[in-house]
Structure formats: structure tokens, C-alpha cells
Write an enzyme that holds these catalytic residues in place. Structure first.
Site, PDB file in Angstrom:
ATOM      1  CE1 TYR A 137      -4.294   1.784   0.558  1.00  0.00           C
ATOM      2  CE2 TYR A 137      -3.029   2.965   2.067  1.00  0.00           C
ATOM      3  CZ  TYR A 137      -4.183   2.568   1.154  1.00  0.00           C
ATOM      4  OH  TYR A 137      -5.139   3.809   1.387  1.00  0.00           O
ATOM      5  CB  SER A 176       1.009  -5.580   2.796  1.00  0.00           C
ATOM      6  OG  SER A 176       0.162  -4.550   3.342  1.00  0.00           O
ATOM      7  CD  GLN A 177      -2.297  -1.669  -2.576  1.00  0.00           C
ATOM      8  OE1 GLN A 177      -3.130  -0.947  -2.375  1.00  0.00           O
ATOM      9  NE2 GLN A 177      -1.273  -1.375  -3.200  1.00  0.00           N
ATOM     10  CG  ASP A 219       0.269  -8.149  10.618  1.00  0.00           C
ATOM     11  OD1 ASP A 219       0.240  -6.926  10.456  1.00  0.00           O
ATOM     12  OD2 ASP A 219       0.558  -8.645   9.200  1.00  0.00           O
ATOM     13  CG  HIS A 223       2.141  -5.620   7.852  1.00  0.00           C
ATOM     14  ND1 HIS A 223       1.248  -6.374   7.479  1.00  0.00           N
ATOM     15  CD2 HIS A 223       2.307  -4.626   6.824  1.00  0.00           C
ATOM     16  CE1 HIS A 223       0.564  -6.158   6.395  1.00  0.00           C
ATOM     17  NE2 HIS A 223       1.384  -5.231   5.851  1.00  0.00           N
TER      18      HIS A 223
END
Length: 320
Positions: A91, A185-186, A271, A300
Site C-alpha cells: 500500500y 500486504s496490498q 501483525d 507485518h
């Protein structure tokens, strides 16, 4: 600290899915509309200080025929077509510079790096692709609520479509053979969506994926980017159900239930950004061959270099 359920409970966590009745039709229509535009991939060779790979500046037609940027790096001293990993961004990040993407060429694979439209100004890796889609309405800073009033206008419809077209663009290059997808993640959310939307992938490497079990995520974490959704719902109190109705078309658990691509997931039990129960919700619903690596004392960042080695091993199994 551990931020979610105990690991034995996570392994059994299989929440109900909130799935629109027209989910498949929505995505069939979306991809058909994108394919009405010629892909027209352009691979421009660029001079580079990278001595181990040939570097191409890529442009291809994504959602709406919009030009999407990328990089293709192909190992210089490998004869013939080579397997390729299509890599998606976290992101706020963009495609960066070719020097950022030497991992896969160093182990003998090409890498196709897709820029994320409208992102890449978050201060950590620059982007070069605009998002020209008009009329998205009020939104919080970031892209999480851009166009959230309508699934057709929602930002991630464009981004996920770009990602499928990136696979098609990678496959069009004569130096590319089999294709895998990867991201964290994204980027993990995108790889998960593409694992269901793009047939014939060799494998999917899905790390700490975002955009999974979304409503639950907003209820158990205040971290960004999920906090963007909470902020929007605070402002538009009468639209909460509508918001999550839109998001159901983009939730990773619904893509997971349709995926047949062999996949390796990862999760960190500390996370707070993509809480482990959201990752396991997608993993446990994943319909294809799958495995997961769990890092109890990581957040994360996931498994870092140790998990990179796991991904290389998994890629060797699938890509050769």
C-alpha cells in the site's frame, strides 16, 4: 504482543463469507470490458547499471485501456524463455527503480513489476502511473474509500483488473515462459485476487495479505489502512452497510474460495495491520493446493529473509 486468536484456533477459523450474488458476473464483466481494449504491451529496453539482467520499461493497457507502467527484468545469461514472477506492490508503493527488483533474476527467473495506479508517493518507493478514473466522490486520504459508493467505481476494481492484465502482458513477452504471482500486504491481496481471476498460473506467493475478511479487520484493528474505512464510516454513518456491500466484491476470502492456483501464504502473529485471523480466514477458505508459514514473533514484516528463502523453494517446485 500477540494481537489475535491463539494459533490452534486460527488454523480452524473458517468464518462465513458475505458474498454478492453476482460476484462472478461482476468480475467476468469487468475483465471482458478490460479486454475490449488492446493490451498493446510495450517493452522498451533501458540502459541500467544492473549487469545481471536485461531491463525493460513496460507500458500496457489496464482497466479502461489506461496506460500502466512496470518493469521487466530478465536474467541476462540464461538462454531461452525463463519463468517469470509478477510482483505487486504494498500500500502506497510504486514500481520504484530496477535496482529494487534483483531477487528473482538472481535465482534465474524474470520479474515483472506492476506499478500501482495512483500510488507511489508514500515516501518509500515511487510510482509512475496515474489513476485517471473520474467521479469517485468523497473519500478519506488514501485509496481505500475511493469510489466506495459503487462497486463499478471502486478503486480496487481498477487495480485488480490492472493486475490480471499485467499477467497477460508478462506472458506476451518472448523471453517469458511460466508465470507466478507474488506480493505482500496490498500486494498479497492483489496476488490472491489474481490467483482466482487469471487461469494457468504456476503458483501464488501471498504474504500477510491485506483486504481479507475486511469487516472483521475494521472491528479488531485501528491500524492504517483499515482505519481509512472506519474514518469514512464515522463520517457517513448511514452508509455502513452499503460500504461493506461494495467491499464484498473485493474481499480476499471470496477470491480464495474460487482459487485453484497452488499457493504459499505467510502470517505474522504480532501483525496489527493485517491481523492473523484475517489472513487465516482467506487461507482456510482457499480452494487450491496451499501451505502457510507462520511467524509467531513477527508483525507485518512477516518472515523477512527466512521467508524469502521459503518462497524461492516454493518457486523452484512450481516453476522449475
Amino acid at each position: 504482543m500477540f494481537v489475535d486468536m491463539p494459533l490452534p484456533q486460527l488454523r480452524e477459523y473458517l468464518p462465513d463469507r458475505a458474498e454478492p450474488a453476482d460476484f462472478d458476473g461482476f468480475w467476468d464483466r469487468t475483465l471482458a470490458e478490460a479486454r475490449d481494449h488492446d493490451l498493446v504491451p510495450v517493452f522498451a529496453s533501458v540502459p541500467s547499471e544492473v549487469s545481471t539482467a536485461d531491463v525493460y520499461d513496460v507500458t500496457f493497457a489496464g482497466f479502461g485501456g489506461h496506460p500502466i507502467k512496470g518493469w521487466l527484468l530478465v536474467p541476462r545469461h540464461v538462454a531461452g524463455p525463463v519463468p517469470c514472477v509478477v510482483e505487486y506492490q504494498g500500500y502506497g508503493g510504486g514500481r520504484g527503480l530496477p535496482i529494487d527488483w534483483l531477487l528473482w533474476p538472481s535465482v534465474g527467473y524474470a520479474v515483472f513489476v506492476m506499478d500501482s495506479r495512483g500510488q507511489g508517493a508514500g515516501g518509500w518507493r515511487r510510482g509512475d502511473t496515474a489513476d485517471p478514473f473520474p467521479g469517485t466522490g468523497p473519500q478519506t486520504p488514501g485509496v481505500m474509500t475511493s469510489g466506495i459508493h459503487d462497486p463499478d467505481a471502486y478503486y480496487y476494481r481498477r487495480l485488480y483488473t490492472d493486475a490480471v492484465r499485467a499477467v497477460e502482458a508478462a506472458r506476451s513477452h518472448p523471453r517469458v515462459s511460466a508465470v507466478a504471482v507474488a506480493g505482500a500486504s496490498q500486494g498479497g491481496a492483489i496476488a490472491l485476487a489474481v490467483s482466482a481471476l487469471a487461469p494457468g498460473l504456476a503458483c501464488a506467493l501471498i504474504d500477510v495479505p491485506f483486504m481479507c475478511h475486511i469487516r472483521h479487520a475494521t472491528e479488531i484493528t485501528g491500524e492504517h489502512p483499515y482505519a481509512e474505512l472506519a474514518a469514512y464510516c464515522r463520517a457517513f454513518k448511514d452508509q455502513v452497510e452499503h460500504v461493506f456491500g461494495t467491499l464484498a466484491y473485493f474481499d480476499g476470502v471470496n477470491f480464495a474460495a474460487r482459487a485453484s492456483t497452488p499457493a504459499l501464504f505467510s502470517a505474522g502473529l504480532q501483525d496489527g495491520i493485517t491481523p492473523p485471523s484475517t489472513v487465516f480466514a482467506a487461507y482456510n477458505h482457499y480452494a487450491g493446493e496451499k501451505d502457510i508459514r507462520v511467524y509467531p514473533y513477527n508483525g507485518h514484516e512477516g518472515g523477512e529473509s527466512a521467508h524469502t528463502m521459503e518462497k524461492i523453494v516454493r518457486a523452484r517446485k512450481s516453476l522449475g
